[in-house]
Scaffold this motif. Structure first.
Motif, PDB file in Angstrom:
ATOM      1  N   ALA A   1      68.413  57.203  35.557  1.00 27.34           N
ATOM      2  CA  ALA A   1      68.818  56.496  36.784  1.00 27.34           C
ATOM      3  C   ALA A   1      68.075  57.074  37.999  1.00 27.34           C
ATOM      4  O   ALA A   1      67.601  56.341  38.861  1.00 27.34           O
ATOM      5  N   TYR A   2      67.978  58.382  38.064  1.00 28.53           N
ATOM      6  CA  TYR A   2      67.258  59.035  39.166  1.00 28.53           C
ATOM      7  C   TYR A   2      65.788  58.627  39.165  1.00 28.53           C
ATOM      8  O   TYR A   2      65.212  58.280  40.188  1.00 28.53           O
TER       9      TYR A   2
ATOM     10  N   LEU B   1      74.641  65.342  26.341  1.00 27.42           N
ATOM     11  CA  LEU B   1      73.192  65.091  26.392  1.00 27.42           C
ATOM     12  C   LEU B   1      72.883  63.644  26.771  1.00 27.42           C
ATOM     13  O   LEU B   1      71.968  63.381  27.560  1.00 27.42           O
ATOM     14  N   VAL B   2      73.626  62.708  26.231  1.00 32.82           N
ATOM     15  CA  VAL B   2      73.414  61.295  26.564  1.00 32.82           C
ATOM     16  C   VAL B   2      73.705  61.065  28.049  1.00 32.82           C
ATOM     17  O   VAL B   2      72.955  60.355  28.730  1.00 32.82           O
ATOM     18  N   ALA B   3      74.756  61.670  28.551  1.00 33.26           N
ATOM     19  CA  ALA B   3      75.094  61.525  29.973  1.00 33.26           C
ATOM     20  C   ALA B   3      73.987  62.090  30.857  1.00 33.26           C
ATOM     21  O   ALA B   3      73.595  61.474  31.860  1.00 33.26           O
ATOM     22  N   ILE B   4      73.467  63.250  30.496  1.00 35.01           N
ATOM     23  CA  ILE B   4      72.375  63.853  31.266  1.00 35.01           C
ATOM     24  C   ILE B   4      71.143  62.963  31.241  1.00 35.01           C
ATOM     25  O   ILE B   4      70.505  62.732  32.286  1.00 35.01           O
ATOM     26  N   LEU B   5      70.810  62.434  30.078  1.00 30.20           N
ATOM     27  CA  LEU B   5      69.657  61.531  29.979  1.00 30.20           C
ATOM     28  C   LEU B   5      69.857  60.281  30.832  1.00 30.20           C
ATOM     29  O   LEU B   5      68.912  59.792  31.468  1.00 30.20           O
ATOM     30  N   ALA B   6      71.070  59.743  30.850  1.00 34.42           N
ATOM     31  CA  ALA B   6      71.352  58.562  31.663  1.00 34.42           C
ATOM     32  C   ALA B   6      71.175  58.875  33.148  1.00 34.42           C
ATOM     33  O   ALA B   6      70.607  58.070  33.901  1.00 34.42           O
ATOM     34  N   ILE B   7      71.640  60.034  33.583  1.00 40.63           N
ATOM     35  CA  ILE B   7      71.500  60.434  34.988  1.00 40.63           C
ATOM     36  C   ILE B   7      70.026  60.610  35.346  1.00 40.63           C
ATOM     37  O   ILE B   7      69.566  60.132  36.392  1.00 40.63           O
TER      38      ILE B   7
ATOM     39  N   LYS C   1      64.476  55.973  37.974  1.00 40.32           N
ATOM     40  CA  LYS C   1      64.359  54.570  38.323  1.00 40.32           C
ATOM     41  C   LYS C   1      64.437  54.379  39.846  1.00 40.32           C
ATOM     42  O   LYS C   1      63.755  53.523  40.407  1.00 40.32           O
ATOM     43  N   THR C   2      65.263  55.167  40.530  1.00 41.36           N
ATOM     44  CA  THR C   2      65.392  55.037  41.983  1.00 41.36           C
ATOM     45  C   THR C   2      64.169  55.588  42.698  1.00 41.36           C
ATOM     46  O   THR C   2      63.917  55.237  43.856  1.00 41.36           O
ATOM     47  N   GLN C   3      63.399  56.420  42.067  1.00 37.26           N
ATOM     48  CA  GLN C   3      62.219  57.018  42.699  1.00 37.26           C
ATOM     49  C   GLN C   3      60.969  56.171  42.514  1.00 37.26           C
ATOM     50  O   GLN C   3      59.927  56.482  43.066  1.00 37.26           O
ATOM     51  N   MET C   4      61.045  55.138  41.758  1.00 34.80           N
ATOM     52  CA  MET C   4      59.884  54.283  41.501  1.00 34.80           C
ATOM     53  C   MET C   4      59.654  53.307  42.592  1.00 34.80           C
ATOM     54  O   MET C   4      60.161  52.759  43.329  1.00 34.80           O
TER      55      MET C   4
END
Length: 123
Positions: A117-118, A108-114, A120-123
């Motif tokens: 990150a995604y 779950l932590v890994a999914i939240l991090a992904i 953040k790149t769309q902002m």
């Protein structure tokens, strides 16, 4: 455990509490304590004549509660080989079950991090 199992009534209530980490299983006669138990007598009667260690530890009893318990000690539970094996298997199963929960948290932590990150790149 056969002898302990006979003490499962309000006027004769024994419990087994303890494990390898706490000095081994011990037998307690809590008959006279039933009316004074903060959680009520019914909580103790539900596990009367049984191994109540998991229930006792899950609650997270205070040092005062553990001191009170010591006042009701009957003795150390003598375990036969079959009971020792059963307890070892139960402890192993509990450890494996607990480890599985940790794996879920990591995923779950890994999914939240992904996702973060995604985003953040769309902002």
């Amino acid at each position: 455990m056969e002898e302990v199992a006979k003490h499962n009534k309000q006027d004769d209530c024994w419990l087994v509490i303890g494990n390898d980490k706490t000095g081994g299983p011990k037998v307690y006669d809590v008959t006279k304590y039933l009316d004074d138990h903060p959680g009520g007598a019914e909580v103790l009667l539900d596990v009367a004549g049984q191994d109540a260690d998991e229930f006792f530890e899950d609650i997270g009893h205070s040092k005062d509660a553990r001191d009170e318990l010591a006042n009701h000690l009957v003795g150390v539970l003598k375990l036969d080989e079959a009971e020792i094996q059963r307890r070892a298997e139960a402890a192993k199963a509990a450890a494996e079950k607990g480890a599985g929960g940790m794996n879920l948290v990591v995923v779950l932590v890994a999914i939240l991090a992904i996702v973060a990150a995604y985003y953040k790149t769309q902002m």
